[in-house]
Design a protein around this motif. Structure first.
Motif, PDB file in Angstrom:
ATOM      1  N   ARG A 677       0.830  -1.212   0.000  1.00  0.00           N
ATOM      2  CA  ARG A 677       0.000   0.000   0.000  1.00  0.00           C
ATOM      3  C   ARG A 677       0.864   1.260   0.000  1.00  0.00           C
ATOM      4  N   ILE A 678       0.507   2.174  -0.904  1.00  0.00           N
ATOM      5  CA  ILE A 678       1.224   3.439  -1.038  1.00  0.00           C
ATOM      6  C   ILE A 678       0.213   4.569  -1.180  1.00  0.00           C
ATOM      7  N   GLY A 679       0.370   5.600  -0.388  1.00  0.00           N
ATOM      8  CA  GLY A 679      -0.530   6.750  -0.452  1.00  0.00           C
ATOM      9  C   GLY A 679      -0.345   7.548  -1.729  1.00  0.00           C
ATOM     10  N   VAL A 680      -1.453   8.071  -2.246  1.00  0.00           N
ATOM     11  CA  VAL A 680      -1.404   8.883  -3.468  1.00  0.00           C
ATOM     12  C   VAL A 680      -2.257  10.137  -3.278  1.00  0.00           C
ATOM     13  N   PRO A 681      -1.960  11.205  -3.999  1.00  0.00           N
ATOM     14  CA  PRO A 681      -2.664  12.478  -3.784  1.00  0.00           C
ATOM     15  C   PRO A 681      -3.923  12.663  -4.623  1.00  0.00           C
ATOM     16  N   VAL A 682      -4.211  11.758  -5.560  1.00  0.00           N
ATOM     17  CA  VAL A 682      -5.331  11.967  -6.479  1.00  0.00           C
ATOM     18  C   VAL A 682      -6.273  10.775  -6.410  1.00  0.00           C
ATOM     19  N   ASP A 683      -7.563  11.060  -6.262  1.00  0.00           N
ATOM     20  CA  ASP A 683      -8.591  10.018  -6.259  1.00  0.00           C
ATOM     21  C   ASP A 683      -8.931   9.707  -7.712  1.00  0.00           C
ATOM     22  N   SER A 684      -8.354   8.633  -8.210  1.00  0.00           N
ATOM     23  CA  SER A 684      -8.484   8.340  -9.630  1.00  0.00           C
ATOM     24  C   SER A 684      -8.036   6.905  -9.869  1.00  0.00           C
ATOM     25  N   ARG A 685      -8.256   6.458 -11.070  1.00  0.00           N
ATOM     26  CA  ARG A 685      -7.591   5.239 -11.514  1.00  0.00           C
ATOM     27  C   ARG A 685      -6.163   5.641 -11.907  1.00  0.00           C
ATOM     28  N   TRP A 686      -5.218   4.899 -11.402  1.00  0.00           N
ATOM     29  CA  TRP A 686      -3.811   5.183 -11.712  1.00  0.00           C
ATOM     30  C   TRP A 686      -3.338   4.170 -12.753  1.00  0.00           C
ATOM     31  N   LEU A 687      -2.887   4.696 -13.877  1.00  0.00           N
ATOM     32  CA  LEU A 687      -2.424   3.848 -14.979  1.00  0.00           C
ATOM     33  C   LEU A 687      -0.950   3.494 -14.793  1.00  0.00           C
ATOM     34  N   GLU A 688      -0.653   2.236 -14.975  1.00  0.00           N
ATOM     35  CA  GLU A 688       0.750   1.810 -14.917  1.00  0.00           C
ATOM     36  C   GLU A 688       1.368   2.065 -16.293  1.00  0.00           C
ATOM     37  N   ILE A 689       2.075   3.166 -16.411  1.00  0.00           N
ATOM     38  CA  ILE A 689       2.588   3.585 -17.724  1.00  0.00           C
ATOM     39  C   ILE A 689       3.988   3.055 -18.004  1.00  0.00           C
ATOM     40  N   GLY A 706      -2.154  -2.990 -15.873  1.00  0.00           N
ATOM     41  CA  GLY A 706      -2.323  -1.747 -16.606  1.00  0.00           C
ATOM     42  C   GLY A 706      -2.830  -0.588 -15.773  1.00  0.00           C
ATOM     43  N   GLY A 707      -3.372  -0.868 -14.579  1.00  0.00           N
ATOM     44  CA  GLY A 707      -3.839   0.230 -13.745  1.00  0.00           C
ATOM     45  C   GLY A 707      -4.569  -0.260 -12.515  1.00  0.00           C
ATOM     46  N   ILE A 708      -4.819   0.660 -11.581  1.00  0.00           N
ATOM     47  CA  ILE A 708      -5.471   0.294 -10.326  1.00  0.00           C
ATOM     48  C   ILE A 708      -6.174   1.520  -9.753  1.00  0.00           C
ATOM     49  N   LEU A 709      -7.324   1.292  -9.113  1.00  0.00           N
ATOM     50  CA  LEU A 709      -8.107   2.387  -8.536  1.00  0.00           C
ATOM     51  C   LEU A 709      -7.587   2.781  -7.165  1.00  0.00           C
ATOM     52  N   ALA A 710      -7.546   4.083  -6.916  1.00  0.00           N
ATOM     53  CA  ALA A 710      -7.216   4.556  -5.575  1.00  0.00           C
ATOM     54  C   ALA A 710      -8.350   4.223  -4.617  1.00  0.00           C
ATOM     55  N   GLU A 711      -7.984   3.886  -3.380  1.00  0.00           N
ATOM     56  CA  GLU A 711      -8.962   3.552  -2.343  1.00  0.00           C
ATOM     57  C   GLU A 711      -8.900   4.608  -1.241  1.00  0.00           C
ATOM     58  N   GLU A 712     -10.046   4.791  -0.548  1.00  0.00           N
ATOM     59  CA  GLU A 712     -10.069   5.782   0.526  1.00  0.00           C
ATOM     60  C   GLU A 712      -9.484   5.180   1.799  1.00  0.00           C
ATOM     61  N   VAL A 713      -8.198   4.826   1.662  1.00  0.00           N
ATOM     62  CA  VAL A 713      -7.445   4.296   2.805  1.00  0.00           C
ATOM     63  C   VAL A 713      -6.237   5.210   2.982  1.00  0.00           C
ATOM     64  N   ILE A 732       8.185   0.594 -11.167  1.00  0.00           N
ATOM     65  CA  ILE A 732       6.972   0.912 -11.908  1.00  0.00           C
ATOM     66  C   ILE A 732       6.680   2.402 -11.775  1.00  0.00           C
ATOM     67  N   ILE A 733       6.041   2.947 -12.781  1.00  0.00           N
ATOM     68  CA  ILE A 733       5.634   4.351 -12.782  1.00  0.00           C
ATOM     69  C   ILE A 733       4.156   4.409 -13.127  1.00  0.00           C
ATOM     70  N   LEU A 734       3.391   5.133 -12.314  1.00  0.00           N
ATOM     71  CA  LEU A 734       1.952   5.246 -12.506  1.00  0.00           C
ATOM     72  C   LEU A 734       1.545   6.710 -12.611  1.00  0.00           C
ATOM     73  N   ARG A 735       0.451   6.925 -13.363  1.00  0.00           N
ATOM     74  CA  ARG A 735      -0.055   8.275 -13.587  1.00  0.00           C
ATOM     75  C   ARG A 735      -1.572   8.269 -13.393  1.00  0.00           C
ATOM     76  N   PRO A 736      -2.113   9.255 -12.707  1.00  0.00           N
ATOM     77  CA  PRO A 736      -3.578   9.287 -12.551  1.00  0.00           C
ATOM     78  C   PRO A 736      -4.252   9.511 -13.899  1.00  0.00           C
ATOM     79  N   GLN A 737      -5.335   8.751 -14.125  1.00  0.00           N
ATOM     80  CA  GLN A 737      -6.067   8.883 -15.374  1.00  0.00           C
ATOM     81  C   GLN A 737      -6.905  10.167 -15.337  1.00  0.00           C
ATOM     82  N   VAL A 738      -6.728  10.999 -16.305  1.00  0.00           N
ATOM     83  CA  VAL A 738      -7.430  12.284 -16.331  1.00  0.00           C
ATOM     84  C   VAL A 738      -8.808  12.095 -16.956  1.00  0.00           C
TER      85      VAL A 738
END
Length: 738
Positions: A677-689, A706-713, A732-738
């Motif tokens: 588990r890793i905290g992220v700043p954007v509530d979004s699906r994060w694409l594994e780019i 290919g990607g994973i949804l952020a959870e409210e954890v 790995i590098i991930l980017r929030p899906q806009v």
């Protein structure tokens, strides 16, 4: 020799005294123009020539070619004289054993260099030495020829010698320009392509023949002579590049540098084949660099150097491209082709030291001229080289003009200054008692520091958009700070500390990496103290250090996985990137300057996969503003996990100038980590780019679909988080899906 009675005519002595003639014969006359050439005598003109081994000489009318006089022989064979009743321009028709020569008299031309040139040179501020000094093909008084000018203030006599005068120092002794110490002569009808050197009579005798310090061309090694070069008249087609260069090379721009040695990237015929010339290299190299996505190439020194095994770092011709690869026009065409393909060109440049070859700069006029006189200052023990005395104004100006020569004449985009640390400190690599303090009693080399600051200010003013980059391995403050703020003024500094620490970490067995965790995090403590280039250079893959892939621990699969994760970590870390040729596909053997790279390895999947990874990293780095825009701004980086020693996991955010983030996660053990588990700043699906463990790179294809949804954890100070699968020895590098 006793003085003979002179032959006289009204108003002028036809023959000089025997002492002057004797000095000419012994090639010891310090002022040949006072004896030779035309000298008015009232209404007439006395002409004298010293032409050893000539059988006879006639004076001709310059325009019509009519014989005006047959010259008589004076006190010694080869010394000729005559008197013209009517002064006028003339030619000499010289009869040699091998035929006739018709030419203007070199000693009929007046002083060549103007007072402004002399003044600027003497004060160390002549910016165009390469276009004025040395051998310049030009026209004087309507006559085509070559003007020679060389600095040798402590010489008793200097002559130009070459095949055109039988390498005879008596034929073309030069005029001394007091008090500058410059010697000059114009030799009419001399053509480009002729080889030449300077024969110098020092205070204690004749020196070994010297190559021209400001030669624009040289013989192909092992030849050591200078060569008269045609003026560079290349028709440049890179205006669009030059207009964009400042933006392309700004600290906010992506910059990935492919460092290479021109003689061993590829060869015609493999390892034992001939070197490609600049045109052939351009045809092969430029498409490769473009395909790989590098923004720049950096050439190890291509200035002429006597010993190929020095890789160019012990060079003697600060103004001449090496004849190994072609002439100046060929090199200009290479740079132009790079620019038109969107590739910047960086040259390694060496103002720190030079080799001791007898034909070179050492004791050039019989004294320590370019170097410090005392070996504690002027001799580099590690490299057996001389150290430039940059405190001498003429040497300061010589090196400044060299830098500008490459930037202006060849449109080079940046100079990477080699061995800056050795320039900054007088005690560099010296034991106690083997160095001389500066005037304040300190260890800093104040004159070298002044030179570097001046260099960077002048480059910024005179070649806008061009960069100067320091290879500097110490903690000297402000290397890339502006000179106005007390810094040295470089655009970038190589981050040698980062390189040493991270290589030490990645070479550890993964089970031990938990004990060296800070080797990967420490670089961020000082990441914004300078503008940095992260360098994996040729120095890391020679002299028994092993190739980059061979440094890695584990079996073959783990070695390549470690290499992929290390390169991915490097590309995701703040700082511009530099990678030495061969590292991009995992060459096994150390680099050898006499062999081409092992291109056949690309037939194997893991080597090809590593090459694919570097290509994709370059594309991603250039396309994602978060990976380059804020390289010099702390707001562009945020640690999320920097203390998970037990798992050897690291995670951080890179951010663009608009705040858009990328998440980078590295797992430096061969264990797959589920539900990490890793905290992220954007509530979004994060694409594994990007995933360094992807099958196309030779990996095991472990990832996050290919990607994973952020959870409210909540985690790591963030309100949301991702539950990730971390691939083994992967980044790995991930980017929030806009």
């Amino acid at each position: 020799m006793n003085d003979r009675p002179v032959v006289t005519m009204p108003g002028e002595t036809l023959l000089p005294n025997d002492a002057d003639v004797d000095a000419l014969v012994r090639a010891e006359h310090g002022d040949p123009f006072s004896i030779l050439g035309p000298h008015p005598d009232g209404d007439g003109l006395v002409i004298r020539s010293y032409l050893p081994n000539a059988l006879g000489v006639e004076v001709l009318e310059r325009t019509g070619g009519r014989v005006l006089a047959a010259m008589e022989q004076g006190q010694v064979p080869g010394f000729f004289f005559t008197r013209l009743t009517n002064p006028q321009p003339y030619l000499l028709r010289i009869r040699w054993a091998g035929g006739e020569q018709v030419t203007e008299d070199p000693y009929s031309f007046g002083p060549q260099l103007g007072e402004v040139d002399m003044h600027l040179f003497s004060e160390g501020n002549h910016r165009e030495i390469g276009l004025v000094f040395g051998a310049q093909v030009l026209e004087v008084d309507g006559v085509q020829g070559v003007r020679f000018a060389v600095w040798a203030p402590n010489a008793r006599r200097v002559s130009v010698v070459g095949s055109f005068n039988g390498w005879d120092g008596r034929r073309h002794p030069m005029r001394s320009r007091f008090p500058s110490g410059v010697w000059e002569i114009f030799i009419p009808r001399l053509q480009p392509g002729e080889s030449y050197k300077y024969e110098i009579l020092g205070q204690h005798g004749i020196l070994p023949l010297k190559a021209d310090p400001i030669a624009l061309a040289t013989e192909h090694p092992p030849g050591t002579a200078s060569v008269i070069a045609r003026p560079l008249d290349y028709e440049w087609k890179d205006e669009a590049w030059l207009q964009q260069r400042a933006a392309r090379q700004s600290v906010q721009a992506p910059m990935t540098i492919y460092e290479l040695h021109a003689g061993s990237w590829r060869r015609d015929g493999g390892d034992d084949g001939r070197l490609y010339d600049w045109h052939e290299l351009a045809e092969r190299l430029i498409p490769y660099v473009v395909d790989m996505g590098f923004t720049h190439i950096e050439l190890m020194p291509i200035m002429e150097h006597p010993f190929g095994g020095s890789w160019g770092y012990q060079l003697l011709s600060q103004f001449a491209p090496s004849a190994r690869y072609g002439n100046a026009h060929d090199f200009a065409a290479f740079v132009d082709a790079c620019h038109n393909a969107g590739i910047g060109v960086i040259l390694d440049w060496v103002p720190a030291h030079f080799p001791t070859d007898a034909h070179g700069l050492g004791e050039f006029d019989g004294t320590a001229l370019y170097e410090y006189a005392h070996p504690f200052e002027g001799f580099h023990q590690d490299w057996d080289t001389y150290i430039y005395n940059l405190g001498r104004t003429e040497v300061h100006g010589f090196m400044l003009a060299s830098a500008l020569h490459w930037l202006r004449e060849f449109h080079v985009d940046a100079l990477r200054v080699d061995a800056v640390a050795s320039m900054l400190y007088r005690d560099y690599s010296r034991k106690e008692g083997e160095w001389i303090p500066n005037r304040h009693g300190g260890r800093e080399n104040l004159e070298a520091i002044d030179f570097l600051r001046h260099l960077n200010d002048v480059v910024a003013t005179e070649t806008p958009g061009a960069l100067v980059i320091a290879e500097e391995s110490t903690a000297f403050p402000g290397v890339s700070k502006p000179t106005s703020e007390g810094g040295l003024g470089f655009a970038y500094k190589w981050n040698m500390g980062w390189m040493h620490d991270t290589l030490k970490y990645i070479q550890e067995d993964p089970i031990n990496r938990q004990y060296h965790h800070d080797k990967l995090t420490f670089g961020m403590v000082y990441a914004y103290s300078e503008h940095f280039v992260l360098p994996i250079s040729h120095d890391e893959v020679v002299h028994g250090k092993g190739s980059l892939v061979d440094k890695m621990p584990g079996d073959r699969w783990q070695k390549f996985a470690n290499l992929r994760s290390y390169l991915s970590f490097m590309w995701a870390h703040p700082g511009k990137k530099l990678l030495f040729m061969g590292c991009e596909f995992g060459q096994w053997r150390e680099w050898n300057h006499d062999r081409e790279l092992d291109w056949h390895l690309l037939e194997e999947a893991d080597h090809r996969g590593t090459q694919n990874l570097v290509r994709d990293l370059n594309r991603l780095y250039s396309q994602e503003p978060a990976l380059h825009e804020l390289d010099a701004d702390p707001s562009g980086f945020q640690w999320l996990i920097g203390d998970d020693r037990a798992n050897s996991v690291f995670a951080w955010l890179r951010k663009s100038s608009t705040g858009h983030p990328l998440l980078v996660v590295g797992n430096f053990t061969p264990v797959v980590r589920e539900n990490y588990r890793i905290g992220v700043p954007v509530d979004s699906r994060w694409l594994e780019i990007f995933n360094s463990d992807a099958e196309c790179y030779g990996g095991s294809n472990v990832g996050n679909g290919g990607g994973i949804l952020a959870e409210e954890v909540p985690a790591h100070g963030q309100e949301r988080s991702l539950s990730l699968t971390l691939p083994p020895l992967g980044v790995i590098i991930l980017r929030p899906q806009v």
